[in-house]
Design a protein around this motif. Sequence first.
Motif, PDB file in Angstrom:
ATOM      1  N   UNK A  64       0.860  -1.187   0.000  1.00 54.37           N
ATOM      2  CA  UNK A  64       0.000   0.000   0.000  1.00 54.37           C
ATOM      3  C   UNK A  64       0.894   1.234   0.000  1.00 54.37           C
ATOM      4  N   UNK A  65       0.621   2.152  -0.893  1.00 55.35           N
ATOM      5  CA  UNK A  65       1.463   3.346  -1.000  1.00 55.35           C
ATOM      6  C   UNK A  65       0.598   4.558  -1.313  1.00 55.35           C
ATOM      7  N   UNK A 117       7.328  -6.663  -0.769  1.00 54.27           N
ATOM      8  CA  UNK A 117       6.524  -5.911  -1.737  1.00 54.27           C
ATOM      9  C   UNK A 117       6.138  -4.541  -1.209  1.00 54.27           C
ATOM     10  N   UNK A 118       5.870  -4.447   0.101  1.00 49.86           N
ATOM     11  CA  UNK A 118       5.526  -3.143   0.656  1.00 49.86           C
ATOM     12  C   UNK A 118       6.725  -2.204   0.622  1.00 49.86           C
ATOM     13  N   UNK A 119       7.920  -2.757   0.849  1.00 51.17           N
ATOM     14  CA  UNK A 119       9.129  -1.940   0.792  1.00 51.17           C
ATOM     15  C   UNK A 119       9.323  -1.377  -0.607  1.00 51.17           C
ATOM     16  N   UNK A 120       9.072  -2.198  -1.622  1.00 49.35           N
ATOM     17  CA  UNK A 120       9.208  -1.724  -3.001  1.00 49.35           C
ATOM     18  C   UNK A 120       8.179  -0.650  -3.311  1.00 49.35           C
ATOM     19  N   UNK A 121       6.967  -0.801  -2.784  1.00 49.76           N
ATOM     20  CA  UNK A 121       5.905   0.162  -3.058  1.00 49.76           C
ATOM     21  C   UNK A 121       6.134   1.480  -2.332  1.00 49.76           C
ATOM     22  N   UNK A 122       6.755   1.415  -1.139  1.00 45.43           N
ATOM     23  CA  UNK A 122       6.887   2.609  -0.302  1.00 45.43           C
ATOM     24  C   UNK A 122       8.277   3.213  -0.307  1.00 45.43           C
ATOM     25  N   UNK A 171      -3.609   0.280  -3.270  1.00 46.62           N
ATOM     26  CA  UNK A 171      -3.026  -1.062  -3.220  1.00 46.62           C
ATOM     27  C   UNK A 171      -2.472  -1.400  -4.589  1.00 46.62           C
ATOM     28  N   UNK A 172      -1.210  -1.830  -4.629  1.00 48.76           N
ATOM     29  CA  UNK A 172      -0.598  -2.225  -5.893  1.00 48.76           C
ATOM     30  C   UNK A 172      -1.220  -3.549  -6.339  1.00 48.76           C
ATOM     31  N   UNK A 173      -2.102  -3.473  -7.320  1.00 44.21           N
ATOM     32  CA  UNK A 173      -2.799  -4.675  -7.805  1.00 44.21           C
ATOM     33  C   UNK A 173      -2.139  -5.237  -9.058  1.00 44.21           C
TER      34      UNK A 173
END
Length: 305
Positions: free
Chosen positions: A136-137, A198-203, A157-159
């Motif tokens: 989530x970002x 994945x959250x680290x990549x998004x944020x 949310x990165x879908x």
Amino acid sequence: MTNVAVLPTAALSAQQITLIRRTIANDCNDAEFDLFMAAARSAGLDPFRKQISPLVFNKNKPDKRRMSIITTIDGLRVIAARSGRYRPDENEPGLSYDPAEKSPTNPLGLIKAVVKVYIDDKPVTGVAYWDEFAPISDEWGEDPATGRRKPTGKKTLDTGGNWGRMPRVMLAKCAEAQALRKAFPEDMSGLYEGAELDQARASDVLPSEAVATQDRDDRLARIGGANAILFQLFPNAPLENVVLGQVFDRLAERVSEIESLQLLDWFESANRAPLQEFWARAGGDALELKKLIERRRVELGRVPV
């Protein structure tokens, strides 16, 4: 003593090593590639089977560039199985839901996943919370006045990956990976299932800030409150229980008062675990605090000695 078999990297031809360098590890510089291959040998995992791969963060920011080693959940299971002491749980992952949490960033209203694995027939539990791992970002849009992109104030949310298609599976993988690392710390230390990052990549934060190594429920029980976090704001001062809604303001005030890089280093080191917990429970505010600390570090670095 570890029971993990060593990957027969010596059997790889020069052409195979070059192929790994050009494909699986194409984002790595030479030092990172050497480290990745050493990690693959140590873990006994095969890059060609995608059991292990490198993930480079902040590729275009030399001062923040970091590499993390990621695996698939099957890769972690392979390591555990080689020990001869591992048994998977025969039951489905335990999933918790809250209809009130349903939103565009949490379509099913998932709260957490709980997975058990067994080592010597003794259960080890891993817990993963949706807010801690879902990618989530901030949502970005165009500013009509300037034509430039800026945050809209909403979350998204990165879908594009599997989190939108199979959220239960992704959260359960994060929980299982934590259980496996707890059960086999010597063999799996520093290895993360791709979904965990994945959250680290998004944020755009570092893996160490995104992946909590402690069980949050245990920590909350120890500090005696689910709505506060313990911080040490001053050297030789007692711990201060800061209400979650006041953490950003209290810490931002403290950071602005710090007058030396040495004291700022101490502040971050002394509060490493509480800051990770703050990230897990209020990711947006934690990211803003991280940026504020970085700005303060730059300001103090420019102050004449």
